[in-house]
Design an enzyme around this catalytic site. Structure first.
Site, PDB file in Angstrom:
ATOM      1  N   ALA A   1       0.809  -1.223   0.000  1.00 26.65           N
ATOM      2  CA  ALA A   1       0.000   0.000   0.000  1.00 26.65           C
ATOM      3  C   ALA A   1       0.840   1.269   0.000  1.00 26.65           C
ATOM      4  O   ALA A   1       0.350   2.338  -0.353  1.00 26.65           O
ATOM      5  CB  ALA A   1      -0.941   0.010   1.204  1.00 26.65           C
ATOM      6  N   GLY A   2       2.108   1.160   0.417  1.00 24.76           N
ATOM      7  CA  GLY A   2       2.959   2.341   0.463  1.00 24.76           C
ATOM      8  C   GLY A   2       3.153   2.902   1.859  1.00 24.76           C
ATOM      9  O   GLY A   2       3.414   4.097   2.031  1.00 24.76           O
ATOM     10  N   LYS A   3       3.071   2.039   2.873  1.00 17.43           N
ATOM     11  CA  LYS A   3       3.192   2.492   4.266  1.00 17.43           C
ATOM     12  C   LYS A   3       4.510   3.187   4.545  1.00 17.43           C
ATOM     13  O   LYS A   3       4.551   4.207   5.231  1.00 17.43           O
ATOM     14  CB  LYS A   3       3.048   1.318   5.233  1.00 17.43           C
ATOM     15  CG  LYS A   3       1.729   0.612   5.228  1.00 17.43           C
ATOM     16  CD  LYS A   3       1.645  -0.421   6.341  1.00 17.43           C
ATOM     17  CE  LYS A   3       2.778  -1.438   6.293  1.00 17.43           C
ATOM     18  NZ  LYS A   3       2.811  -2.226   5.044  1.00 17.43           N
TER      19      LYS A   3
ATOM     20  N   ILE B   1       6.654   4.731   2.534  1.00 14.99           N
ATOM     21  CA  ILE B   1       6.733   6.046   1.900  1.00 14.99           C
ATOM     22  C   ILE B   1       5.884   7.051   2.666  1.00 14.99           C
ATOM     23  O   ILE B   1       6.338   8.152   3.006  1.00 14.99           O
ATOM     24  CB  ILE B   1       6.272   5.972   0.431  1.00 14.99           C
ATOM     25  CG1 ILE B   1       7.194   5.051  -0.388  1.00 14.99           C
ATOM     26  CG2 ILE B   1       6.197   7.364  -0.172  1.00 14.99           C
ATOM     27  CD1 ILE B   1       8.610   5.522  -0.490  1.00 14.99           C
TER      28      ILE B   1
ATOM     29  N   LYS C   1       9.621   1.104  13.310  1.00  7.19           N
ATOM     30  CA  LYS C   1       9.105  -0.038  12.565  1.00  7.19           C
ATOM     31  C   LYS C   1       8.677  -1.106  13.547  1.00  7.19           C
ATOM     32  O   LYS C   1       9.460  -1.531  14.401  1.00  7.19           O
ATOM     33  CB  LYS C   1      10.172  -0.578  11.604  1.00  7.19           C
ATOM     34  CG  LYS C   1       9.724  -1.784  10.785  1.00  7.19           C
ATOM     35  CD  LYS C   1       8.629  -1.419   9.792  1.00  7.19           C
ATOM     36  CE  LYS C   1       8.231  -2.649   8.963  1.00  7.19           C
ATOM     37  NZ  LYS C   1       7.160  -2.354   8.002  1.00  7.19           N
TER      38      LYS C   1
ATOM     39  N   THR D   1      10.754  -7.773   8.399  1.00  7.65           N
ATOM     40  CA  THR D   1      11.139  -9.086   7.892  1.00  7.65           C
ATOM     41  C   THR D   1      11.894  -8.909   6.577  1.00  7.65           C
ATOM     42  O   THR D   1      11.782  -7.887   5.910  1.00  7.65           O
ATOM     43  CB  THR D   1       9.920  -9.992   7.671  1.00  7.65           C
ATOM     44  OG1 THR D   1       9.099  -9.442   6.622  1.00  7.65           O
ATOM     45  CG2 THR D   1       9.092 -10.120   8.942  1.00  7.65           C
TER      46      THR D   1
ATOM     47  N   ASP E   1      12.978  -0.403   5.975  1.00  6.94           N
ATOM     48  CA  ASP E   1      11.906   0.589   6.027  1.00  6.94           C
ATOM     49  C   ASP E   1      12.333   1.821   6.813  1.00  6.94           C
ATOM     50  O   ASP E   1      11.986   2.954   6.450  1.00  6.94           O
ATOM     51  CB  ASP E   1      10.639  -0.022   6.628  1.00  6.94           C
ATOM     52  CG  ASP E   1       9.996  -1.043   5.704  1.00  6.94           C
ATOM     53  OD1 ASP E   1      10.336  -1.042   4.501  1.00  6.94           O
ATOM     54  OD2 ASP E   1       9.166  -1.838   6.166  1.00  6.94           O
TER      55      ASP E   1
ATOM     56  N   GLU F   1       5.201   2.191  12.171  1.00  6.81           N
ATOM     57  CA  GLU F   1       4.767   1.525  10.937  1.00  6.81           C
ATOM     58  C   GLU F   1       4.638   0.025  11.145  1.00  6.81           C
ATOM     59  O   GLU F   1       5.560  -0.644  11.600  1.00  6.81           O
ATOM     60  CB  GLU F   1       5.763   1.778   9.795  1.00  6.81           C
ATOM     61  CG  GLU F   1       5.310   1.128   8.498  1.00  6.81           C
ATOM     62  CD  GLU F   1       6.385   1.052   7.437  1.00  6.81           C
ATOM     63  OE1 GLU F   1       6.227   0.257   6.490  1.00  6.81           O
ATOM     64  OE2 GLU F   1       7.399   1.766   7.555  1.00  6.81           O
TER      65      GLU F   1
ATOM     66  N   GLY G   1       2.709  -5.090   6.952  1.00  9.60           N
ATOM     67  CA  GLY G   1       1.514  -5.532   6.244  1.00  9.60           C
ATOM     68  C   GLY G   1       0.268  -4.871   6.794  1.00  9.60           C
ATOM     69  O   GLY G   1       0.302  -3.736   7.264  1.00  9.60           O
TER      70      GLY G   1
END
Length: 219
Positions: free
Chosen positions: A14-16, A18, A38, A42, A50, A115, A118
């Protein structure tokens, strides 16, 4: 006022990351002391990729809290959902460690953007899922969605899950990258706003474009 937001998405792509970086940069530019964290990473051998994405967008470089593991205390090597990645690495997920790191960050920062990994129903251990962690800690959610085909269904399922668990939906972020045909982009936007006005009127509507710019719109 100290605040933790849980950034989740309607699915894995989904772009979490970013959006988390863009929101952190935008809020920092407004004078807020904000940091990202975060939940579980994984598919990495070391430092969270991330977190690296967040810092690249924020333009800060890696922070001391990144280097000592505070912003991502749990990293698994295999690129899978946390419960499977943990099993493959023969490790347990210490959720208390995540909470302790969040509290440590709040000693220095006013806002933590946490964040997820998934979506909301990503399993952590047994039948205990991410949404259970969010609900137990009463974390307001920032939900990242997009105009791509199928997103209305996924978005509504996520919003319904939050409503059923009494989870506050603080913001819904419409990620416009990659671009979609205008009729789908406009139609999905209108539908989701209508739904939010009815069931989550407290939520704020934000949009992030392909230039990593954030804008706010009304419901």
């Amino acid at each position: 006022m100290k605040k933790v937001y849980f950034v989740t998405g309607i699915d894995t792509d989904a772009g979490k990351s970013i959006v988390t970086g863009v929101l952190a940069r935008d809020w920092a530019g407004r004078g807020r002391r904000v940091v990202t964290q975060k939940f579980i990473q994984t598919g990495c051998p070391g430092l969270s990729e991330d977190i690296e994405t967040h810092r690249r967008i924020m333009g800060t470089g890696l922070l001391p809290e990144d280097l000592d593991g505070t912003t991502c205390p749990i990293v698994f090597t295999y690129p899978a959902s946390p419960h499977l990645a943990a099993a493959i690495d023969s490790r347990r997920i210490d959720l208390s460690l995540i909470g302790k790191c969040t509290e440590k960050l709040l000693e220095k920062y006013d806002v933590v953007l946490l964040e997820g990994a998934g979506g909301l129903f990503v399993p952590l251990e047994g039948l205990y899922n991410t949404i259970d962690y969010v609900a137990e800690r009463r974390l307001p959610v920032i939900l990242v969605t997009s105009p791509r085909l199928g997103s209305i269904n996924h978005t509504l399922l996520s919003l319904e899950a939050c409503r059923n668990r009494n989870i506050e939906v603080a913001k819904v972020v419409y990620n416009l990258y990659p671009p979609t045909d205008a009729p789908i982009t406009d139609g999905t936007r209108d539908y989701l706003k209508t739904y939010l006005r009815e069931f989550h009127p407290q939520a704020r509507w934000l949009e992030v474009n392909d230039r990593y710019e954030v804008s706010e719109g009304s419901l």
